[in-house]
Design a protein around this motif. Structure first.
Motif, PDB file in Angstrom:
ATOM      1  N   ALA A  41       0.666  -1.113  -0.055  1.00  0.00           N
ATOM      2  CA  ALA A  41       0.004   0.042  -0.112  1.00  0.00           C
ATOM      3  C   ALA A  41       0.735   1.199   0.006  1.00  0.00           C
ATOM      4  CB  ALA A  41      -0.911  -0.038   1.302  1.00  0.00           C
ATOM      5  N   VAL A  42       1.788   1.285   0.672  1.00  0.00           N
ATOM      6  CA  VAL A  42       2.793   2.192   0.882  1.00  0.00           C
ATOM      7  C   VAL A  42       3.541   2.383  -0.734  1.00  0.00           C
ATOM      8  CG1 VAL A  42       5.011   3.243   1.771  1.00  0.00           C
ATOM      9  CG2 VAL A  42       3.469   2.299   3.557  1.00  0.00           C
ATOM     10  N   ARG A  43       3.890   1.684  -1.115  1.00  0.00           N
ATOM     11  CA  ARG A  43       4.596   1.760  -2.615  1.00  0.00           C
ATOM     12  C   ARG A  43       3.824   2.150  -3.450  1.00  0.00           C
ATOM     13  NH1 ARG A  43       6.012  -3.837  -1.101  1.00  0.00           N
ATOM     14  NH2 ARG A  43       8.140  -3.892  -0.417  1.00  0.00           N
ATOM     15  N   ARG A  44       2.496   1.621  -3.787  1.00  0.00           N
ATOM     16  CA  ARG A  44       1.422   2.236  -4.241  1.00  0.00           C
ATOM     17  C   ARG A  44       1.053   3.762  -4.126  1.00  0.00           C
ATOM     18  NH1 ARG A  44      -2.556  -2.349  -6.083  1.00  0.00           N
ATOM     19  NH2 ARG A  44      -1.209  -4.230  -6.009  1.00  0.00           N
ATOM     20  N   ALA A  45       1.042   4.212  -2.879  1.00  0.00           N
ATOM     21  CA  ALA A  45       0.757   5.639  -2.423  1.00  0.00           C
ATOM     22  C   ALA A  45       1.895   6.457  -2.906  1.00  0.00           C
ATOM     23  CB  ALA A  45       0.564   5.816  -1.058  1.00  0.00           C
ATOM     24  N   VAL A  46       2.949   5.982  -3.226  1.00  0.00           N
ATOM     25  CA  VAL A  46       4.057   6.708  -3.568  1.00  0.00           C
ATOM     26  C   VAL A  46       4.056   6.840  -5.158  1.00  0.00           C
ATOM     27  CG1 VAL A  46       6.660   6.959  -3.871  1.00  0.00           C
ATOM     28  CG2 VAL A  46       5.762   6.401  -1.675  1.00  0.00           C
ATOM     29  N   ALA A  47       4.013   5.727  -5.802  1.00  0.00           N
ATOM     30  CA  ALA A  47       3.749   5.575  -7.263  1.00  0.00           C
ATOM     31  C   ALA A  47       2.715   6.369  -7.645  1.00  0.00           C
ATOM     32  CB  ALA A  47       3.627   4.113  -7.488  1.00  0.00           C
ATOM     33  N   ALA A  48       1.374   6.557  -7.081  1.00  0.00           N
ATOM     34  CA  ALA A  48       0.543   7.419  -7.575  1.00  0.00           C
ATOM     35  C   ALA A  48       0.755   8.754  -7.965  1.00  0.00           C
ATOM     36  CB  ALA A  48      -0.460   7.412  -6.694  1.00  0.00           C
ATOM     37  N   TRP A  49       2.224   9.231  -7.451  1.00  0.00           N
ATOM     38  CA  TRP A  49       2.482  10.789  -7.633  1.00  0.00           C
ATOM     39  C   TRP A  49       3.349  10.644  -8.471  1.00  0.00           C
ATOM     40  CZ3 TRP A  49       0.109  14.983  -5.583  1.00  0.00           C
ATOM     41  CH2 TRP A  49      -0.767  14.701  -4.513  1.00  0.00           C
TER      42      TRP A  49
ATOM     43  N   GLY B  86       7.018  19.598 -11.797  1.00  0.00           N
ATOM     44  CA  GLY B  86       6.643  19.614 -10.792  1.00  0.00           C
ATOM     45  C   GLY B  86       5.544  18.688 -10.297  1.00  0.00           C
ATOM     46  N   ARG B  87       4.501  18.635 -11.168  1.00  0.00           N
ATOM     47  CA  ARG B  87       3.374  18.003 -11.188  1.00  0.00           C
ATOM     48  C   ARG B  87       3.442  16.489 -11.484  1.00  0.00           C
ATOM     49  NH1 ARG B  87       1.406  22.382 -13.935  1.00  0.00           N
ATOM     50  NH2 ARG B  87       1.421  21.292 -15.900  1.00  0.00           N
ATOM     51  N   ALA B  88       4.354  16.104 -12.273  1.00  0.00           N
ATOM     52  CA  ALA B  88       4.879  14.965 -12.616  1.00  0.00           C
ATOM     53  C   ALA B  88       5.616  13.742 -11.525  1.00  0.00           C
ATOM     54  CB  ALA B  88       5.416  14.645 -13.856  1.00  0.00           C
ATOM     55  N   TRP B  89       6.391  14.610 -10.967  1.00  0.00           N
ATOM     56  CA  TRP B  89       7.194  13.986  -9.642  1.00  0.00           C
ATOM     57  C   TRP B  89       7.430  15.131  -8.685  1.00  0.00           C
ATOM     58  CZ3 TRP B  89       9.661   9.075 -11.269  1.00  0.00           C
ATOM     59  CH2 TRP B  89      10.193   8.701 -10.196  1.00  0.00           C
ATOM     60  N   PRO B  90       6.636  15.355  -7.799  1.00  0.00           N
ATOM     61  CA  PRO B  90       6.684  16.420  -6.966  1.00  0.00           C
ATOM     62  C   PRO B  90       7.529  15.826  -5.816  1.00  0.00           C
ATOM     63  CG  PRO B  90       4.501  15.184  -6.736  1.00  0.00           C
ATOM     64  CD  PRO B  90       5.359  14.642  -7.889  1.00  0.00           C
ATOM     65  N   VAL B  91       8.036  16.817  -4.707  1.00  0.00           N
ATOM     66  CA  VAL B  91       8.426  16.531  -3.415  1.00  0.00           C
ATOM     67  C   VAL B  91       7.278  16.279  -2.657  1.00  0.00           C
ATOM     68  CG1 VAL B  91       9.716  17.248  -1.602  1.00  0.00           C
ATOM     69  CG2 VAL B  91      10.269  18.058  -3.726  1.00  0.00           C
ATOM     70  N   LEU B  92       7.423  14.955  -1.917  1.00  0.00           N
ATOM     71  CA  LEU B  92       6.600  14.397  -1.111  1.00  0.00           C
ATOM     72  C   LEU B  92       6.698  14.510   0.339  1.00  0.00           C
ATOM     73  CD1 LEU B  92       5.789  11.129  -3.060  1.00  0.00           C
ATOM     74  CD2 LEU B  92       4.551  13.220  -3.294  1.00  0.00           C
ATOM     75  N   ASP B  93       5.526  14.866   1.277  1.00  0.00           N
ATOM     76  CA  ASP B  93       5.579  14.740   2.628  1.00  0.00           C
ATOM     77  C   ASP B  93       4.950  13.129   2.937  1.00  0.00           C
ATOM     78  OD1 ASP B  93       5.344  15.101   5.166  1.00  0.00           O
ATOM     79  OD2 ASP B  93       3.388  16.082   5.015  1.00  0.00           O
TER      80      ASP B  93
END
Length: 709
Positions: free
Chosen positions: A302-310, A391-398
């Motif tokens: 689930a964590v991997r998919r949450a990151v990949a979604a961005w 920036g939209r394709a690969w944003p910095v994530l929190d």
């Protein structure tokens, strides 16, 4: 010799004859003199190291490292006195004597006056038995208090040894020491480490070593001594670092003095809470169903998919102009750029890789001969539309924000964890998604491992900008110096890249704040490991990619149950090389207490490995009602002038520093002279309730009182 080192307790007064202890007195005087000389030598070396002028570069790094080493060594030396000596071993036949200590000491002539307990030369002191004497004729262990020997214990390991200067006893000093009063810190037990425990301490660090044992078997003692031993014995671990993970803060406070007392300050200690910033404020997870869902290893998916979604390339092509022509960021360009991301990089680190690859792909579309590639890439990088699209394709994530999104957006959770039933999706939602619980912490850690830390990215970029600005300023100075040189002098050397790099004072630049718990570590020790969930194991293994582990625990003390073997549990979480060693003797808990505790755990776990108690206290377990609590504590405080007590299951009605009140979970790993259980039936039913009662009862080293059913 003016100082005496023996001040024997009344029960040991018969051991004080000069023929029995004269040799030891002389040895201790020599050890004390050598120690004083070593303190003086180290202090002078430290003063000299601090006076070395080195403000930048490798010289500064080496100077600082030497200062830290000498400071640590001086702290160890100042913490001990002649009580460095643990004991003495006499070699059979030749009669030579060797004194074993917490650290090694040699006099000014290089002669060894004390052998470090971790060295191979000291192995026989701990491992020898009458059946296997390992070349020893006899052994003496010392019991110290306040810098004086208050008792000692002699053993004849060779049946033919002359015993005129030995005091042999059926009741050993070791067994007597087990019944002595406790304090708020773990007692020093190095001198009485048993042969089976020492064999585990000295085992090699390849793969995972499981130390399996019930209450009072010395698992924590073994874990701590093994940490100190491995740091001294294995260069790989000394250089790569060792992490010690304990179950909770009271435990870490309880064992805080042990490792420094063993001459080791290089161990990083923490709890699982400490691995992420949110751990400090996390609350217990009250819903067991929610805790079980979050503990599942599928949460990693689930964590991997949450990151990949961005990580989503734009659907529409984007034209980008430069002074030398245009380029098109279409699906193929984005795909090639995304493919450049190193699978081992975090999302935020890969962001720089993808951006650099995208600029390279677009620059290759511009076929102007006069255009320098770096100039083209700079021009492309300045394009606001391209920067915005990236920036939209690969944003910095929190990372914390992403986990919060899972607990506040059911549609996102369904997408990232499609295996969850609808009821489970809704159960995981909460009104305040950042009201972190203990079950969230391993998920937060997994998310950080994939995304990286936003602040670390910002710090790195600030550092890169500062380096660039510093380098530009240096280059201007270098150019001016070179311009005024005839090309033959020393200034011409400044044209060299190595020389120009050496001019850059990186020590003065902004440096990233190191995360001391991020790792990787060469070895990790985990105590009370039976409680770790698969997600928590993932957090541990993330910090130890080599799989070099010491795993300490008791399956019978697992609150959530532990049906499989240790080997099966660890292989499930990805640990392939597993060895197991068992400790079956309970040195801490008296027979009287174990007789009541064993049926409690066997009622829930009939096959529980309950250790055998080796001593009695002579004090039967007292049963009463909860309204006796104040009277029980008051009477004990008046009767006993030393020792500590713990109330488990209720607040303490007595305000006294020697009395603590803990729940069964917080009492794990600790020990007390008196334990008072209040309403143990209220701990709950099933395996969890039985384990809590069993754990609470077996904290007692002398007296157990049960108030309630």
């Amino acid at each position: 010799m003016t100082e005496r080192f023996f001040e024997l307790a009344e029960r040991a007064a018969h051991k004080g004859a000069p023929r029995l202890i004269g040799g030891d007195e002389r040895a201790f005087a020599r050890i004390a003199a050598t120690l004083a000389a070593e303190v003086d030598r180290t202090r002078r070396a430290l003063d000299e190291a601090r006076r070395v002028r080195a403000s930048w570069g490798q010289a500064a790094v080496q100077r600082d490292a030497e200062v830290r080493r000498l400071e640590a060594h001086l702290r160890v030396l100042r913490r001990v006195r002649a009580d460095l000596a643990l004991g003495r071993m006499d070699v059979a036949g030749i009669g030579s004597r060797t004194w074993i200590g917490r650290i090694g000491l040699a006099d000014e002539d290089g002669e060894r006056v004390l052998v470090d307990w971790r060295t191979p030369a000291a192995t026989a002191f701990f491992a020898a038995t009458p059946a296997t004497p390992l070349g020893l004729a006899r052994r003496r262990r010392y019991r110290w208090a306040h810098g004086r020997v208050i008792d000692y214990w002699d053993e004849a390991l060779d049946p033919g040894v002359d015993a005129d200067d030995l005091v042999l006893e059926a009741d050993s000093a070791f067994l007597r020491s087990l019944g002595e009063h406790r304090s708020g810190r773990m007692r020093d037990v190095l001198a009485t480490i048993q042969a089976d425990q020492d064999a585990i301490v000295r085992a090699d660090a390849h793969g995972a070593l499981v130390v399996d044992g019930g209450p009072g078997t010395g698992k924590t003692v073994v874990a701590l001594h093994r940490a100190a031993y491995l740091l001294a014995a294995e260069e790989r671990i000394r250089e790569g670092g060792l992490l010690f993970v304990g179950p909770h803060e009271p435990y870490l406070a309880y064992v805080a003095d042990v490792l420094p007392g063993l001459g080791e300050e290089g161990v990083v200690t923490c709890t699982l809470r400490d691995l992420v910033p949110e751990g400090a404020g996390a609350q217990p997870e009250t819903d067991r169903a929610v805790a079980a869902l979050k503990a599942s290893p599928r949460m990693l998916d689930a964590v991997r998919r949450a990151v990949a979604a961005w990580e989503r390339p734009p659907e529409e092509p984007l034209e980008v102009g430069t002074p030398w022509g245009g380029a098109v960021a279409d699906a193929a360009a984005w795909a090639e750029a995304f493919a450049a991301a190193d699978p081992a990089s975090t999302h935020d680190d890969a962001r720089d890789e993808v951006w650099a690859a995208l600029l390279e792909v677009l620059a290759e579309q511009i076929d102007e001969e006069e255009a320098r590639p770096e100039a083209v890439r700079r021009a492309l990088a300045r394009d606001e539309a391209l920067r915005s699209a990236f920036g939209r394709a690969w944003p910095v994530l929190d990372p914390a924000g992403l986990v919060a999104d899972l607990w506040s957006h059911p549609a996102l959770l369904r997408r990232c964890a499609p295996w969850l039933a609808e009821d489970d999706v809704l159960r995981l939602q909460r009104t305040d998604p950042r009201a972190w619980t203990e079950s969230d912490l391993a998920i937060l850690d997994a998310m950080r491992a994939l995304t990286g830390e936003p602040e670390a990215v910002r710090q790195r970029r600030r550092r890169e900008a500062a380096v660039a600005a510093e380098r530009a300023g240096r280059n201007r100075v270098v150019d001016e110096l070179i311009a005024g040189d005839d090309g033959e002098g020393l200034v011409a050397l400044l044209r060299g890249a190595d020389a120009q790099r050496s001019l850059l004072d990186e020590a003065a630049l902004p440096a990233p704040t190191p995360d001391a718990l991020r790792g990787p570590f060469a070895h990790v020790v985990v105590d009370e490991a039976q409680e770790l969930t698969p997600m928590q194991w993932a957090a541990v293994l993330r910090r130890c990619p080599s799989g070099s582990l010491t795993v300490v625990g008791d399956r019978a003390q697992a609150r959530a149950g532990f049906a499989e073997s240790w080997e099966e549990r660890l292989r499930t979480v990805g640990v392939r090389s597993v060895r197991r060693r068992t400790l079956g003797v309970n040195y801490r808990t008296p027979e009287e207490v174990m007789a009541e505790a064993e049926p409690v755990i066997r009622a829930a776990l009939p096959d529980a490995a309950v250790p055998v108690a080796v001593r009695t206290s002579g004090v039967p377990v007292h049963h009463g009602s909860p309204d006796e609590l104040a009277a029980v504590l008051t009477a004990w405080l008046e009767r006993e002038q030393e020792g500590v007590a713990c109330v488990i299951g209720a607040p303490s009605p007595v305000a006294d520093p020697r009395v603590r009140a803990l729940d069964p979970v917080a009492a794990k790993g600790l020990e007390f002279d008196l334990v008072v259980l209040v309403d143990p039936a209220g701990f709950g039913g099933g395996v969890r309730g039985a384990v809590d009662r069993y754990v609470a009862m077996t904290r007692a080293t002398e007296r157990l009182v049960v108030l309630g059913r």
